[in-house]
Motif scaffolding. Structure first.
Motif, mmCIF file in Angstrom:
data_model
loop_
_atom_site.group_PDB
_atom_site.id
_atom_site.type_symbol
_atom_site.label_atom_id
_atom_site.label_comp_id
_atom_site.label_asym_id
_atom_site.label_seq_id
_atom_site.Cartn_x
_atom_site.Cartn_y
_atom_site.Cartn_z
ATOM 1 N N ASP A 141 0.817 -1.199 0.168
ATOM 2 C CA ASP A 141 0.144 -0.114 -0.124
ATOM 3 C C ASP A 141 0.714 1.205 -0.230
ATOM 4 N N ASP A 169 -0.117 5.107 1.008
ATOM 5 C CA ASP A 169 -0.277 6.150 2.158
ATOM 6 C C ASP A 169 -0.207 5.040 3.616
ATOM 7 N N GLY A 170 0.800 5.484 4.496
ATOM 8 C CA GLY A 170 0.681 4.995 5.868
ATOM 9 C C GLY A 170 1.885 3.881 5.796
ATOM 10 N N ASP A 182 -0.180 -3.351 4.441
ATOM 11 C CA ASP A 182 -1.181 -2.189 4.598
ATOM 12 C C ASP A 182 -1.248 -1.784 6.030
ATOM 13 N N ASP A 183 -1.669 -0.682 6.025
ATOM 14 C CA ASP A 183 -1.741 0.104 7.496
ATOM 15 C C ASP A 183 -3.193 0.051 7.892
HETATM 16 MG MG LIG Z 1 -2.725 3.209 3.676
#
Ligand SMILES: [Mg+2]
Length: 190
Positions: free
Chosen positions: A11, A13-14, A144-145
């Motif tokens: 992923d 973002d984050g 992933d976050d």
């Molecule tokens: Mg993310």
């Protein structure tokens, strides 16, 4: 057991991008709102912060449309580890961002043209279709976050999600997690 870099996807973002740092910085500089990282306990940040939803939406729109102008940074060691992975395999990123171009430009700028030449980037525009793209790209592991995304992926056969630890996913899952890019590196190399 080591994971070959060709089997792992990310992923953005984050995970690759320190989106929280940019959000907090813009909230302070442009809206005079002080936010601490540990206050962001919900993925939907408007649910945990005392901020107008319109302001939150405005900041996220800027981060989506102009990540370079927002000064979005890579997470510590992300560039180094991704470069190393790129010597062995393509790099695969699957983001729920609706627009591909702005984040593609950002990735190219952050990784440099040579490493970027190895990038496969998918912008799904939604959180819930990642599994089909992960399969299509031949991946077995995805970082992933978003806890909800990881829990959903865990129910899919042949996909092992790994949660990138952030304040908004703490205590929301019992899945394997990493807390840095050095941790991601250790999944693949001794
Ligand atoms: Mg993310």
């Amino acid at each position: 057991m080591r994971i070959h870099p060709s089997l792992i996807g990310f992923d953005i973002d984050g995970v690759v991008a320190d989106t929280m740092e940019a959000f907090i910085r813009i909230a302070a500089s442009d809206y005079g709102t002080i936010v601490l990282p540990e206050q962001i306990t919900e993925f939907q940040v408007e649910d945990c912060l005392d901020m107008a939803p319109e302001t939150v939406a405005e900041i996220f729109a800027r981060l989506l449309e102009e990540p370079i102008a927002c000064g979005l940074q890579m997470m510590p060691y992300a560039r180094k580890v991704l470069s190393e992975f790129s010597w062995q395999a393509p790099l695969t990123f699957i983001t729920a961002r609706p627009q591909k171009k702005p984040i593609a430009r950002w990735l190219k700028r952050e990784l440099g043209p040579q490493v970027y030449g190895q990038v496969r980037l998918i912008a799904t525009g939604e959180h819930d279709s990642k599994a089909e793209h992960i399969r299509k790209m031949g991946l077995a592991v995805f970082v992933d976050d978003r806890a909800q995304t990881c829990l959903q992926l865990a129910r899919e056969e042949g996909i092992s999600p790994i949660v990138y630890r952030q304040p908004w996913n703490r205590g929301r899952h019992a899945l394997p997690e990493v807390e840095s890019w050095l941790g991601i590196r250790r999944l693949c190399f001794a």
